[in-house]
Design an enzyme around this catalytic site. Structure first.
Site, mmCIF file in Angstrom:
data_model
loop_
_atom_site.group_PDB
_atom_site.id
_atom_site.type_symbol
_atom_site.label_atom_id
_atom_site.label_comp_id
_atom_site.label_asym_id
_atom_site.label_seq_id
_atom_site.Cartn_x
_atom_site.Cartn_y
_atom_site.Cartn_z
ATOM 1 N N THR A 1 0.818 -1.208 0.000
ATOM 2 C CA THR A 1 0.000 0.000 0.000
ATOM 3 C C THR A 1 0.851 1.257 0.000
ATOM 4 O O THR A 1 0.515 2.253 -0.633
ATOM 5 C CB THR A 1 -0.925 0.006 1.237
ATOM 6 O OG1 THR A 1 -1.697 -1.205 1.252
ATOM 7 C CG2 THR A 1 -1.863 1.193 1.219
ATOM 8 N N ARG B 1 8.360 -2.376 1.957
ATOM 9 C CA ARG B 1 8.776 -2.352 3.356
ATOM 10 C C ARG B 1 9.287 -3.730 3.763
ATOM 11 O O ARG B 1 8.611 -4.736 3.558
ATOM 12 C CB ARG B 1 7.611 -1.948 4.272
ATOM 13 C CG ARG B 1 7.177 -0.512 4.064
ATOM 14 C CD ARG B 1 6.097 -0.114 5.036
ATOM 15 N NE ARG B 1 5.613 1.240 4.765
ATOM 16 C CZ ARG B 1 4.606 1.808 5.395
ATOM 17 N NH1 ARG B 1 3.953 1.152 6.336
ATOM 18 N NH2 ARG B 1 4.226 3.033 5.095
ATOM 19 N N SER C 1 7.027 4.509 7.683
ATOM 20 C CA SER C 1 5.921 5.208 8.340
ATOM 21 C C SER C 1 5.923 5.002 9.843
ATOM 22 O O SER C 1 6.870 5.342 10.529
ATOM 23 C CB SER C 1 4.591 4.781 7.720
ATOM 24 O OG SER C 1 3.525 5.560 8.216
ATOM 25 N N HIS C 2 4.856 4.395 10.375
ATOM 26 C CA HIS C 2 4.673 4.236 11.810
ATOM 27 C C HIS C 2 5.343 2.980 12.352
ATOM 28 O O HIS C 2 5.240 2.697 13.545
ATOM 29 C CB HIS C 2 3.181 4.193 12.119
ATOM 30 C CG HIS C 2 2.454 3.136 11.334
ATOM 31 N ND1 HIS C 2 2.274 3.234 9.977
ATOM 32 C CD2 HIS C 2 1.900 1.969 11.702
ATOM 33 C CE1 HIS C 2 1.626 2.160 9.554
ATOM 34 N NE2 HIS C 2 1.388 1.371 10.574
ATOM 35 N N LYS D 1 9.350 4.191 -1.084
ATOM 36 C CA LYS D 1 8.216 4.316 -2.003
ATOM 37 C C LYS D 1 8.494 5.437 -2.982
ATOM 38 O O LYS D 1 9.263 6.359 -2.696
ATOM 39 C CB LYS D 1 6.907 4.543 -1.257
ATOM 40 C CG LYS D 1 6.671 5.923 -0.696
ATOM 41 C CD LYS D 1 5.219 6.058 -0.236
ATOM 42 C CE LYS D 1 4.939 7.453 0.307
ATOM 43 N NZ LYS D 1 3.507 7.647 0.581
ATOM 44 N N ASP E 1 3.348 10.661 13.414
ATOM 45 C CA ASP E 1 4.009 9.359 13.355
ATOM 46 C C ASP E 1 5.409 9.449 12.773
ATOM 47 O O ASP E 1 5.975 10.532 12.638
ATOM 48 C CB ASP E 1 3.150 8.378 12.555
ATOM 49 C CG ASP E 1 3.154 8.680 11.068
ATOM 50 O OD1 ASP E 1 3.251 9.870 10.712
ATOM 51 O OD2 ASP E 1 3.059 7.742 10.253
ATOM 52 N N ASP F 1 6.860 9.173 9.780
ATOM 53 C CA ASP F 1 7.186 9.991 8.616
ATOM 54 C C ASP F 1 6.321 11.242 8.511
ATOM 55 O O ASP F 1 6.377 11.949 7.509
ATOM 56 C CB ASP F 1 7.084 9.163 7.335
ATOM 57 C CG ASP F 1 5.667 8.730 7.009
ATOM 58 O OD1 ASP F 1 4.879 8.526 7.955
ATOM 59 O OD2 ASP F 1 5.339 8.581 5.812
ATOM 60 N N ASP G 1 2.974 11.739 8.352
ATOM 61 C CA ASP G 1 1.735 11.854 7.586
ATOM 62 C C ASP G 1 0.483 11.491 8.393
ATOM 63 O O ASP G 1 -0.637 11.709 7.923
ATOM 64 C CB ASP G 1 1.798 11.022 6.292
ATOM 65 C CG ASP G 1 1.988 9.533 6.521
ATOM 66 O OD1 ASP G 1 2.097 9.101 7.688
ATOM 67 O OD2 ASP G 1 2.046 8.786 5.522
ATOM 68 N N ARG G 2 0.656 10.953 9.595
ATOM 69 C CA ARG G 2 -0.503 10.611 10.421
ATOM 70 C C ARG G 2 -0.622 11.567 11.600
ATOM 71 O O ARG G 2 0.323 12.274 11.944
ATOM 72 C CB ARG G 2 -0.393 9.175 10.934
ATOM 73 C CG ARG G 2 -0.329 8.144 9.825
ATOM 74 C CD ARG G 2 -0.375 6.740 10.371
ATOM 75 N NE ARG G 2 -0.274 5.768 9.288
ATOM 76 C CZ ARG G 2 -0.787 4.550 9.329
ATOM 77 N NH1 ARG G 2 -1.436 4.143 10.400
ATOM 78 N NH2 ARG G 2 -0.655 3.729 8.315
ATOM 79 N N LYS H 1 -1.319 12.435 2.828
ATOM 80 C CA LYS H 1 -1.891 12.812 4.112
ATOM 81 C C LYS H 1 -0.849 13.591 4.891
ATOM 82 O O LYS H 1 0.346 13.448 4.654
ATOM 83 C CB LYS H 1 -2.373 11.586 4.866
ATOM 84 C CG LYS H 1 -1.401 10.426 4.995
ATOM 85 C CD LYS H 1 -2.091 9.253 5.681
ATOM 86 C CE LYS H 1 -1.200 8.019 5.765
ATOM 87 N NZ LYS H 1 -1.254 7.189 4.546
#
Length: 542
Positions: free
Chosen positions: A17, A21, A112-113, A125, A276, A278, A280-281, A375
């Site tokens: 997604t 990773r 990410s998280h 990505k 988070d 990176d 984005d959250r 995001k």
């Protein structure tokens, strides 16, 4: 001079997604990162001499792969690489840099998280020229190339000093180390009423922000403390660390428990937030009031006109399928279209580019708008601060007034992590086989109205994305969604989304577990969670 390095395909390089990773040790294997980066360059569209953006969330192995990517980019004909100082670029900041400087795309190095460190996770990505994640057609082409690759290209050049702003030549290519924090802060000032927020701070409004020792720290310190006037120390854990301080940089009730303890304590500040790994959250929590990401999307959409960047109104709202329908009720009240997409921010890109949606959100704490194509955790925090400053109320009051107007979608996500892949696949296969027979079946006091596997027809390009998650809809508006996550690096993660709608005039301020108890029991009975997984409870509840 370009040097060709013979290679052979590495297994398991199918992007999920949010890119590829794996564990750090996988990326450290000879040719592994190089094969994937070269595969990207072999298939993506770009003009000769194009610019490429490279940066990441500062996790372990970030700097090593940046240097590899710079050399490979030079060998593949790029004219310029833009890299964040220290190799740091939050995901939304990377999207902004791609768009601002007209780059052909970018490599974002992040998981990410997910946790970081020598024994933890890493990721790559590719984002396209609009600043958004590569669409499925591109990621499929990248994966196909990884299966046939027989060489990668590089140049022999010393490492670039990533900590010094300025330009360096790598063969014929220029590498610009830029201050992405300043670029991003200027964008935020163009969207929000910083004067109103500053006045609220001067009037005594207090805040706690947890950067989780991740990438958002420098951005949050610059904007919240330096530009908006919050006291020094408002941003906690503001220095990015390669292992995130040994913590899991996921902004939820489990991993940001110290912030929750603060916000539910006797001396809680007015507003609490976190971001988070990176950037984005986001996590939004008021004094003694947690706001789910689904509710946050709806509340932001209902009040966005209070910020200068959205004063003209919204073109539409978009949400991922597992996200609650709270935003749908706002869209209906405002006379706006509302789009239900698969999970993954790339599905919002077409809607944003076409001007069909302005604000988008996912239940996994991701919210954003058409200012970038990712995001954006800090953006969501600033929009909340703008709204609270203009309305002169707190989070709890805003939430209560919102539910009194629209009703409340009680909502939770249960994650069963690191499951054996064969067991998770067996659960989903059995569930899919049962869909045609579920309509009309009772489970306790709930009765199934319809059940399907979600398929999305993109209204912009006409593409179809199938098998996006199982939906179980009950009479009265409740539902359960089952899907396997594509963001983990070990085993499989089963995500179960539970939603109960309580209309205006109903029970609008009860405890969420109490209101979802019947749905939790029904979900286990329908999917056989305990039977398939051996788990009697989820690992994480958000």
């Amino acid at each position: 001079m370009t040097r060709t390095v013979p290679s052979t395909p590495c297994s398991g390089q199918k992007p999920g997604t949010s890119g590829l990773r794996k564990k750090v040790k996988v990326f450290q294997q000879p040719n592994y990162a190089e094969n994937f980066i070269q595969s990207v360059f072999d298939v993506v569209e770009r003009a000769p001499g194009s610019a490429l953006v490279v940066g990441g969330d500062g996790r372990y192995h970030n700097r090593t792969v940046i240097q590899q990517a710079i050399r490979i980019a030079a060998a593949n004909g790029y004219g310029k690489v833009l890299v964040g100082r220290g190799g740091i670029l939050s995901t939304p900041a990377a999207s902004n840099v791609i768009r601002k400087y007209g780059a052909s795309g970018g490599l974002i190095l992040s998981a990410s998280h997910n946790p970081g460190g020598p024994d933890e996770d890493f990721g790559i990505k590719y984002n396209i020229a609009n600043g958004g994640p590569a669409p499925e057609a591109v990621t499929e082409a990248i994966y196909a190339r990884t299966q046939t690759i027989d060489r990668w290209l590089t140049v022999d050049a010393p490492d670039v000093d990533l900590d010094r702003l300025g330009s360096t030549q790598v063969e014929a290519m220029t590498v610009d180390v830029i201050d992405s924090v300043s670029d991003y802060a200027e964008l935020m000032e163009s969207l929000f009423d910083f004067n109103a927020i500053r006045a609220n701070v001067e009037g005594g409004f207090t805040m706690a922000f947890d950067a989780m020792s991740a990438v958002t720290g420098p951005y949050a310190i610059e904007i919240l403390e330096n530009r908006l006037g919050f006291p020094k120390g408002t941003v906690r854990n503001g220095i990015p660390l390669e292992d995130f301080g040994g913590h899991h940089p996921d902004p939820n009730m489990v991993h940001a428990h110290e912030l929750f303890d603060t916000m539910f304590g006797p001396d809680a500040p007015d507003f609490g937030a976190a971001s988070d790994g990176d950037g984005d959250r986001n996590l939004i929590v008021g004094r003694h009031r947690f706001v789910t990401p689904s509710d946050s999307l709806a509340m932001l959409a209902a009040n966005a006109h209070l910020a200068p960047g959205y004063a003209g109104g919204l073109n539409g709202i978009a949400r991922s399928m597992p996200t609650s329908a709270a935003a749908d009720r706002v869209a209906e009240a405002l006379g706006l279209p509302c789009f239900e997409t698969p999970t993954g921010w790339k599905f919002f890109g077409n809607l944003l580019d076409a001007g069909m949606a302005t604000i988008c959100g996912e239940e996994s704490a991701g919210t954003g708008s058409d200012h970038v194509r990712e995001k954006d955790g800090l953006w969501a925090v600033l929009l909340w601060l703008n709204i609270l400053a203009v309305r002169r109320i707190g989070v709890d009051q805003l939430a209560r007034e919102h539910w009194a107007r629209f009703g409340r979608n009680y909502y939770a996500r249960h994650d069963y992590e690191a499951l054996p892949t064969d067991r998770a696949d067996a659960l989903m296969a059995e569930l899919n086989q049962s869909l045609s027979s579920l309509s009309g079946k009772p489970f306790g006091n709930l009765t199934i109205s319809t059940a399907d596997n979600f398929s999305y027809l993109d209204p912009v390009d006409g593409s179809t994305s199938s098998n996006q998650g199982v939906r179980i809809l009950f009479e009265g508006g409740s539902r359960v969604v089952f899907r396997l996550s594509g963001t983990g690096t070990e085993g499989a993660t089963l995500r179960v989304y539970l939603e109960r709608y309580e209309p205006v005039g109903g029970d609008l301020d009860r405890e969420t577990p109490e209101m979802l108890a019947d749905l939790i029991r029904a979900a286990d009975a329908i999917a056989g969670i305990a039977r398939h997984t051996g788990r009697t409870a989820p690992d994480v509840v958000t």
